[in-house]
Enzyme design. Structure first.
Site, PDB file in Angstrom:
ATOM      1  CB  SER A 236      24.701   9.157  38.309  1.00  0.00           C
ATOM      2  OG  SER A 236      23.904  10.228  37.906  1.00  0.00           O
TER       3      SER A 236
ATOM      4  CB  ILE B 142      16.163   3.269  25.641  1.00  0.00           C
ATOM      5  CG1 ILE B 142      16.370   2.453  26.931  1.00  0.00           C
ATOM      6  CG2 ILE B 142      17.157   2.861  24.545  1.00  0.00           C
ATOM      7  CD1 ILE B 142      17.652   2.762  27.709  1.00  0.00           C
TER       8      ILE B 142
ATOM      9  N   GLY C 279      11.787  39.118  24.824  1.00  0.00           N
ATOM     10  CA  GLY C 279      10.708  39.594  25.699  1.00  0.00           C
ATOM     11  C   GLY C 279       9.551  38.612  25.702  1.00  0.00           C
ATOM     12  N   GLY C 280       8.320  39.130  25.735  1.00  0.00           N
ATOM     13  CA  GLY C 280       7.131  38.267  25.797  1.00  0.00           C
ATOM     14  C   GLY C 280       7.021  37.330  24.607  1.00  0.00           C
TER      15      GLY C 280
ATOM     16  CD  GLU D  34      25.255  10.379  25.090  1.00  0.00           C
ATOM     17  OE1 GLU D  34      26.463  10.214  24.914  1.00  0.00           O
ATOM     18  OE2 GLU D  34      24.422  10.498  24.172  1.00  0.00           O
TER      19      GLU D  34
ATOM     20  CB  SER E  14      26.299  19.396  34.909  1.00  0.00           C
ATOM     21  OG  SER E  14      25.760  19.801  33.682  1.00  0.00           O
TER      22      SER E  14
HETATM   23  C1  LIG Z   1      15.511  12.178  27.491  1.00  0.00           C
HETATM   24  C2  LIG Z   1      16.474  11.184  28.051  1.00  0.00           C
HETATM   25  C3  LIG Z   1      17.174  10.347  27.193  1.00  0.00           C
HETATM   26  C4  LIG Z   1      18.057   9.391  27.699  1.00  0.00           C
HETATM   27  N1  LIG Z   1      18.673   8.512  26.838  1.00  0.00           N
HETATM   28  C5  LIG Z   1      19.323   7.428  27.364  1.00  0.00           C
HETATM   29  C6  LIG Z   1      19.766   6.355  26.513  1.00  0.00           C
HETATM   30  O1  LIG Z   1      19.658   6.415  25.289  1.00  0.00           O
HETATM   31  N2  LIG Z   1      20.307   5.246  27.096  1.00  0.00           N
HETATM   32  C7  LIG Z   1      20.480   5.146  28.433  1.00  0.00           C
HETATM   33  O2  LIG Z   1      20.978   4.118  28.883  1.00  0.00           O
HETATM   34  N3  LIG Z   1      20.095   6.160  29.269  1.00  0.00           N
HETATM   35  C8  LIG Z   1      19.509   7.287  28.759  1.00  0.00           C
HETATM   36  N4  LIG Z   1      19.081   8.300  29.601  1.00  0.00           N
HETATM   37  C9  LIG Z   1      19.367   8.222  31.011  1.00  0.00           C
HETATM   38  C10 LIG Z   1      20.321   9.315  31.507  1.00  0.00           C
HETATM   39  O3  LIG Z   1      21.631   9.057  31.045  1.00  0.00           O
HETATM   40  C11 LIG Z   1      20.216   9.383  33.032  1.00  0.00           C
HETATM   41  O4  LIG Z   1      18.927   9.952  33.313  1.00  0.00           O
HETATM   42  C12 LIG Z   1      21.300  10.211  33.654  1.00  0.00           C
HETATM   43  O5  LIG Z   1      22.551   9.574  33.524  1.00  0.00           O
HETATM   44  C13 LIG Z   1      21.051  10.481  35.144  1.00  0.00           C
HETATM   45  O6  LIG Z   1      20.624   9.318  35.826  1.00  0.00           O
HETATM   46  P1  LIG Z   1      19.305   9.406  36.745  1.00  0.00           P
HETATM   47  O7  LIG Z   1      18.229   9.998  35.925  1.00  0.00           O
HETATM   48  O8  LIG Z   1      19.075   8.087  37.360  1.00  0.00           O
HETATM   49  O9  LIG Z   1      19.673  10.461  37.876  1.00  0.00           O
HETATM   50  P2  LIG Z   1      20.459  10.140  39.246  1.00  0.00           P
HETATM   51  O10 LIG Z   1      21.667   9.357  38.958  1.00  0.00           O
HETATM   52  O11 LIG Z   1      19.484   9.612  40.231  1.00  0.00           O
HETATM   53  O12 LIG Z   1      20.890  11.609  39.668  1.00  0.00           O
HETATM   54  C14 LIG Z   1      20.024  12.507  40.353  1.00  0.00           C
HETATM   55  C15 LIG Z   1      20.863  13.739  40.734  1.00  0.00           C
HETATM   56  O13 LIG Z   1      21.925  13.343  41.628  1.00  0.00           O
HETATM   57  C16 LIG Z   1      23.171  13.756  41.085  1.00  0.00           C
HETATM   58  N5  LIG Z   1      24.197  12.780  41.417  1.00  0.00           N
HETATM   59  C17 LIG Z   1      24.157  11.432  41.261  1.00  0.00           C
HETATM   60  N6  LIG Z   1      25.307  10.885  41.653  1.00  0.00           N
HETATM   61  C18 LIG Z   1      26.109  11.897  42.065  1.00  0.00           C
HETATM   62  C19 LIG Z   1      27.439  11.990  42.591  1.00  0.00           C
HETATM   63  N7  LIG Z   1      28.199  10.902  42.755  1.00  0.00           N
HETATM   64  N8  LIG Z   1      27.926  13.215  42.889  1.00  0.00           N
HETATM   65  C20 LIG Z   1      27.173  14.333  42.706  1.00  0.00           C
HETATM   66  N9  LIG Z   1      25.915  14.314  42.221  1.00  0.00           N
HETATM   67  C21 LIG Z   1      25.398  13.119  41.904  1.00  0.00           C
HETATM   68  C22 LIG Z   1      22.934  13.829  39.583  1.00  0.00           C
HETATM   69  O14 LIG Z   1      23.904  14.662  38.963  1.00  0.00           O
HETATM   70  C23 LIG Z   1      21.533  14.396  39.519  1.00  0.00           C
HETATM   71  O15 LIG Z   1      21.575  15.780  39.703  1.00  0.00           O
HETATM   72  C24 LIG Z   1      18.251   9.298  29.095  1.00  0.00           C
HETATM   73  C25 LIG Z   1      17.569  10.164  29.955  1.00  0.00           C
HETATM   74  C26 LIG Z   1      16.676  11.078  29.451  1.00  0.00           C
HETATM   75  C27 LIG Z   1      15.902  11.958  30.418  1.00  0.00           C
END
Ligand SMILES: Cc1cc2nc3c(=O)[nH]c(=O)nc-3n(C[C@H](O)[C@H](O)[C@H](O)COP(=O)(O)OP(=O)(O)OC[C@H]3O[C@@H](n4cnc5c(N)ncnc54)[C@H](O)[C@@H]3O)c2cc1C
Length: 379
Positions: free
Chosen positions: A132, A157, A339-340, A363, A366
């Site tokens: 994030s 990725i 249902g099931g 991306e 929420s």
């Molecule tokens: C299937 C998949 C495909 C993906 N594709 C790509 C891709 O093509 N390229 C790429 O670069 N990345 C990609 N991602 C990465 C994706 O964008 C990140 O997983 C996502 O942005 C969240 O980062 P994180 O997993 O490190 O979670 P974290 O940032 O560690 O977040 C963990 C939790 O903390 C919350 N949180 C974090 N910061 C805050 C805040 N400031 N306030 C409130 N809540 C917060 C988050 O909302 C989440 O609930 C992909 C991920 C998956 C699982």
């Protein structure tokens, strides 16, 4: 104000819908089970122009608008969310930054093979300690002769496993935080790029989610996208557009699950009546439908704003947030209505429920979308 699709959008929607019914729907369960999309289907989507929908014709694209792109992703995702995100990540996250920030020479070199689908595109932003908060990324670059050397790692990725064209973000000076980040156009089949693994996942199993080690990757000066230090801005603007694609994917998943739940509720009889005659089921259908319609309005509006060159960052965060939470809710209720049987793989709502969840995460989660929206309200 006109809420109707124009004739050319309706024609596109109808031709993509019949393509999806014919070519994508029959393969969706197999794609989920095999954890990959058959190359033959990718080739058909390429030939339909789906991988270059809004790229200009001069670069081999279909020359359509952003709304057309959203319609394509929505229609494909109704049947197969993995195929929907292949198109979305490729278009929004790889083609778009080159189109928006690339030099004329970079556009001429990179866009035609992306538009034709000869190369599949991806974005390499996320790292194990930077999700994030991408300003904290640790992949570094340094100048070397006329070019750059990049070292680090990237995780999760989408489309990474195709080893096509990647937009890679690295820092030249971590102390500068987001101002130290630059973006590079890289060929993922180059020496120095090693695939660590393709992840196994809850949903969108046909989509590659790849981790990379980047070891002494040498890239020429011409691979720098935009200016040095502009990478963070490029990433944020790219994600604004990408969120329209994820919203369209989520909208499609929700619509696919809703169609099945509606049909099932009419056909399934209990207590001597179709379950659609029970008000408890009717109210579920009404709430699901409202979520879908509001998601569509927000998504199409964000696409229209981007096309018009107007600010759309808040609107793209809103459509992504609303459509993704709707997809999770609608697919959950679709299982309940079945249902099931809804819990059994044969009834596709089970797969759609698993596919929906990721739209609330990638991306920008929420929580991050709520940050973007509330910041816009308070500044
Ligand atoms: C299937 C998949 C495909 C993906 N594709 C790509 C891709 O093509 N390229 C790429 O670069 N990345 C990609 N991602 C990465 C994706 O964008 C990140 O997983 C996502 O942005 C969240 O980062 P994180 O997993 O490190 O979670 P974290 O940032 O560690 O977040 C963990 C939790 O903390 C919350 N949180 C974090 N910061 C805050 C805040 N400031 N306030 C409130 N809540 C917060 C988050 O909302 C989440 O609930 C992909 C991920 C998956 C699982």
């Amino acid at each position: 104000m006109d809420f109707d699709l124009k004739e050319d959008h309706k024609a596109l929607q109808s031709s993509v819908r019949s393509f999806v019914d014919r070519e994508v729907k029959p393969l969706a369960a197999q794609i989920d089970e095999a954890h990959s999309i058959p190359q033959s289907l990718i080739d058909k989507m390429r030939r339909m122009g789906m991988l270059g929908s809004y790229l200009p014709e001069e670069y081999g694209g279909s020359g359509l608008d952003i709304l057309s792109y959203a319609i394509v992703v929505e229609e494909v995702s109704k049947a197969c969310a993995s195929s929907g995100i292949l198109i979305s990540a490729h278009t929004s996250l790889a083609c778009d930054p080159i189109l928006s920030f690339g030099s004329p020479a970079q556009k001429e070199e990179h866009l035609p093979p992306l538009a034709s689908g000869d190369k599949i595109g991806c974005i390499l932003l996320t790292e194990s300690e930077a999700g994030s908060d991408p300003a904290g990324l640790a992949t570094t670059y340094r100048k070397d002769g006329g070019g750059y050397v990049i070292n680090g790692s990237k995780i999760f990725i989408t489309n990474g496993g195709y080893l096509g064209t990647g937009i890679l973000f690295a820092t030249g000076d971590r102390s500068l935080k987001h101002k130290g980040i630059s973006a590079f156009i890289v060929d993922l089949s180059s020496p120095g790029v090693d695939v660590l693994r393709n992840e196994s996942k809850l949903g969108i199993r046909g989509s590659y989610t790849t981790s990379f080690a980047i070891r002494d990757l040498h890239v020429p000066a011409e691979s720098l996208l935009g200016e040095e230090g502009q990478g963070f801005k490029i990433a944020m603007e790219t994600l604004n557009g990408g969120r329209i694609g994820v919203a369209a994917q989520a909208l499609g998943i929700a619509e696919g699950a809703f169609e099945r739940a509606l049909a099932y509720s009419r056909q399934r009889k209990q207590f001597g009546r179709a379950i659609s005659e029970f008000q408890a089921i009717q109210f579920k259908l009404a709430d699901m439908y409202i979520g879908i319609e509001t998601s569509r309005l927000l998504t199409y509006r964000a696409a229209w704003l981007k096309q018009a060159g107007r600010p759309y960052a808040t609107e793209s965060a809103m459509c992504k947030l609303h459509a993704s939470e709707t997809a999770t809710y609608v697919t959950k209720e679709a299982i309940q209505i079945h249902g099931g049987y809804g819990y059994i793989t044969e009834y596709e709502v089970e797969r759609m429920f698993r596919d929906a969840k990721i739209t609330e995460i990638y991306e920008g989660t929420s929580e991050v979308q709520r940050l973007v929206i509330s910041r816009a309200l308070l500044t």
